[in-house]
Design a protein around this motif. Sequence first.
Motif, short mmCIF file in Angstrom:
data_model
loop_
_atom_site.label_atom_id
_atom_site.label_comp_id
_atom_site.label_asym_id
_atom_site.label_seq_id
_atom_site.Cartn_x
_atom_site.Cartn_y
_atom_site.Cartn_z
N THR A 197 0.93 -1.29 -0.19
CA THR A 197 -0.03 -0.04 0.05
C THR A 197 1.17 1.42 -0.08
O THR A 197 0.69 2.01 -0.95
CB THR A 197 -0.82 -0.05 1.33
N ALA A 198 1.78 1.11 0.95
CA ALA A 198 2.63 2.55 1.01
C ALA A 198 3.48 2.80 0.00
O ALA A 198 3.65 4.03 -0.63
CB ALA A 198 3.49 2.48 2.20
N MET A 199 3.75 1.67 -0.83
CA MET A 199 4.72 1.65 -1.93
C MET A 199 4.04 2.06 -3.38
O MET A 199 4.49 2.91 -4.09
CB MET A 199 5.42 0.19 -2.45
N VAL A 200 2.73 1.92 -3.24
CA VAL A 200 1.78 2.37 -4.19
C VAL A 200 1.76 3.78 -4.33
O VAL A 200 1.90 4.90 -4.77
CB VAL A 200 0.10 1.92 -4.22
N GLY A 201 1.49 4.32 -2.74
CA GLY A 201 1.73 5.65 -2.41
C GLY A 201 2.87 6.34 -2.93
O GLY A 201 2.83 7.70 -3.30
N ALA A 202 3.89 5.69 -2.86
CA ALA A 202 5.26 6.39 -3.17
C ALA A 202 5.40 6.32 -4.78
O ALA A 202 5.78 7.48 -5.08
CB ALA A 202 6.33 5.28 -2.77
N ILE B 134 -5.19 15.77 -6.66
CA ILE B 134 -5.86 14.25 -6.31
C ILE B 134 -4.60 13.29 -6.31
O ILE B 134 -4.80 12.58 -5.39
CB ILE B 134 -6.62 13.95 -7.47
N VAL B 135 -3.83 13.25 -7.26
CA VAL B 135 -2.59 12.29 -7.19
C VAL B 135 -1.69 12.49 -5.87
O VAL B 135 -1.75 11.32 -5.23
CB VAL B 135 -1.61 12.55 -8.41
N LEU B 136 -1.46 13.77 -5.35
CA LEU B 136 -0.64 13.79 -4.28
C LEU B 136 -1.34 13.39 -2.92
O LEU B 136 -0.81 12.81 -2.08
CB LEU B 136 -0.10 15.11 -3.94
N ALA B 137 -2.73 13.87 -2.82
CA ALA B 137 -3.75 13.46 -1.73
C ALA B 137 -3.52 12.01 -1.76
O ALA B 137 -3.57 11.35 -0.54
CB ALA B 137 -4.88 14.30 -1.87
N SER C 111 -1.49 9.63 -2.83
CA SER C 111 -0.33 9.34 -2.27
C SER C 111 -0.30 9.31 -0.87
O SER C 111 0.25 8.38 -0.26
CB SER C 111 0.70 10.04 -3.01
N ARG C 112 -0.42 10.35 -0.22
CA ARG C 112 -0.55 10.69 1.35
C ARG C 112 -1.23 9.97 2.18
O ARG C 112 -0.70 9.23 2.84
CB ARG C 112 -0.93 12.04 1.49
N LEU C 113 -2.51 9.56 1.74
CA LEU C 113 -3.36 8.48 2.11
C LEU C 113 -2.85 7.20 2.19
O LEU C 113 -3.01 6.63 3.05
CB LEU C 113 -4.95 8.59 1.46
N LEU C 114 -2.46 6.72 1.08
CA LEU C 114 -1.83 5.43 1.04
C LEU C 114 -0.71 5.26 1.72
O LEU C 114 -0.67 4.21 2.50
CB LEU C 114 -1.59 5.02 -0.46
N VAL C 115 0.01 6.06 1.71
CA VAL C 115 1.33 6.10 2.70
C VAL C 115 1.08 6.03 4.10
O VAL C 115 1.50 5.36 4.88
CB VAL C 115 2.65 7.17 2.16
N GLY D 141 -4.18 17.06 11.92
CA GLY D 141 -4.32 16.17 10.87
C GLY D 141 -4.30 16.80 9.25
O GLY D 141 -3.76 16.51 8.70
N THR D 142 -5.19 17.71 9.43
CA THR D 142 -5.55 18.28 8.15
C THR D 142 -4.55 19.36 7.82
O THR D 142 -4.24 18.97 6.68
CB THR D 142 -6.88 19.14 8.25
N VAL D 143 -4.09 19.96 8.50
CA VAL D 143 -2.85 20.96 8.41
C VAL D 143 -1.70 20.26 7.78
O VAL D 143 -1.15 20.41 6.66
CB VAL D 143 -2.39 21.81 9.48
N ARG D 144 -1.40 19.00 8.47
CA ARG D 144 -0.24 18.27 7.86
C ARG D 144 -0.49 17.54 6.69
O ARG D 144 0.40 17.53 5.82
CB ARG D 144 -0.14 17.30 9.07
N PHE D 145 -1.69 17.34 6.34
CA PHE D 145 -2.03 16.68 5.05
C PHE D 145 -1.67 17.54 4.02
O PHE D 145 -1.10 17.52 2.81
CB PHE D 145 -3.41 16.12 5.18
N ILE D 146 -2.40 18.87 4.44
CA ILE D 146 -2.33 19.77 3.12
C ILE D 146 -0.99 20.32 2.95
O ILE D 146 -0.36 20.70 1.81
CB ILE D 146 -3.24 20.97 3.85
#
Lengths: 325, 277
Positions: free
Chosen positions: A235-240, A310-313, A315-319, B102-107
């Motif tokens: 999962t985290a690697m997909v995020g990377a 969208i892509v970066l968000a 990525s963050r969620l997955l990582v 959490g939101t601030v860190r994410f953004i």
Amino acid sequence: MAHMDATLGASPSGQLAHKPTGRISDPIFVGLLWASGLFVLVLLGLIIAMLFHGGLPALKEFGAAFLWSTSWNPVTEKFGAGVMVFGTLFSAIIAVIVALPLSFGIAFFLTEIAPMKLRRPIGVAVQLLAAIPSIIYGMWGFFIVVPLIAAYIQPPLIEWLGPLPVIGALFQGPPLGAGMLTAGLILALMILPFITAMFVEVLESVPPMIKESAYGVGATTYEVYRNVSVPYGRTAMVGAVMLGLGRALGETMAVTFVIGNATRMSASLFAPGSTIASTIANEFPEAPMGSLKLQALLQLGFILFVISFIVLALSRLLVRSKLKS
Amino acid sequence: MASLARRRATDLVVKAISTGFAALSIVLLAWILWTLISRGLPALGPQVFTNVMAPPGGNGGLLNAIVGSLLQIVVALVIGTPIGLMCGTFLAENGRGTRIAGTVRFINDVLLSAPSILIGLFVYQILVVPFGGFSGWAGSIALAILIVPVVVRTTEDMLNLVPIGLREAAFALGAPQWKVVTLVTWRAARAGIVTGVLLALARAAGETAPLLFTSLGNNGWSLDMSRPMASLPIAIYQYAASPFEDWVALAWAGALLITVGVLTLNILSRLFLAKMK
């Protein structure tokens, strides 16, 4: 700091929690901290709002068709984002396809093969690739890589693969050197350190116990890497990889130097093209304040922001989902 | 399952390829550096530092671009560092574990990787258009916006390494929070915070795209921050794409300068970090 107040409040001398010396200065300080925290949120909101607002007239003029229309003609003032959106995605996807196997290999090397003493220096050297400014990649690409590709890579590929059915379309056109493929290759080198660093971080978080169990039943190093470590961190690697993609989408200077800056659509890897970022950088000097062209460029910027957000968000969620568990 | 010999062979082949990939990345890094040195060093005469930019054949240098870059970066640091420091502190201290943090860190993480060219367009919209022209100030603000997320990220990471007990000891003595943060927590994380600032500096020094729409560039000598201002990356961009040999040579000299500066900052920050951990 909630837990700290709780600690102090629970003590018998709870009065001290009111910290007499900070009665006035503390609210100011804490207020500043909160303000800076919220500033980041406001900043993002403002960036989105200003780009959208600036590009709104272009959107009104051309309607939703702006998104996919492939005409970009400053003379007749007909603008569409189609060619640039295609070029942005095409070059970024080439970059990821090239960078991914390299990152898998280098991460394998850095976590399993390299002698302990060499891991840090080699890891740092790979990371330095990320520190080199975009414009330097652009110059190196333009003066060194483009002529090499035009002379040695493209002619044989065009000759051998060009006439083939279906995939031949990817390898047609004159050997210019500058084009989608070159841009993708340079981008691959630029996103490689980001993907590799996160891969290494994830792989190092794999519990030694489960790797040792696999070694215990006789698996080879590669089998453990492939069947234990990588699935564990999937999962985290997909995020990377998404992070790499996000970086490639918005890269400007390097791409501007090597993509050829043509506003025509072509399926060929060798054809010159343009990305959203390269178009903005290139055409801005000829887009006077208040012109329809400038508004079209701002709208392009808004589209790029939405795509990369969208892509970066994602990525963050997955990582993060991985690091939490 | 494949035979043992076959599995061992696969293992060896993959190891060889992986080692080859790692070697390839080092070779490419060396190639880029070699290109910069072999083309930049011969052009790096004293006139680069003493003369301002001049027309082709005019024995010009990069003095105004170097000074312009330094000026804009310093102003960007002065604006961006405090905001980043405070925001990072907010995440590590007041906001720890809350939803808003959490939101601030994410953004912040998204802003960290967001296309820098869009930051330039944004500042163009909020500063250049309303105030009627390109300026060094606008360039500095654009760079400051790029600096903030870097400083936020490292500050938070570094403050999280400071033991809770240290803060509790200070609170137990009756210190107000601002004293605990500034005199205890920040001091304990000093090396890490400096790392963040150095990294931010390295990032700002090489950025070209956001300056295209903000400080624009200037071929003459100017220290006036309210007018278009030269910068090294923009000068390189302008010169590298030109058909004049001496301009292209100057572009390589500038490219060598920037890269050496950025890589030095990067390595310095790693040394600081190693000291911290």
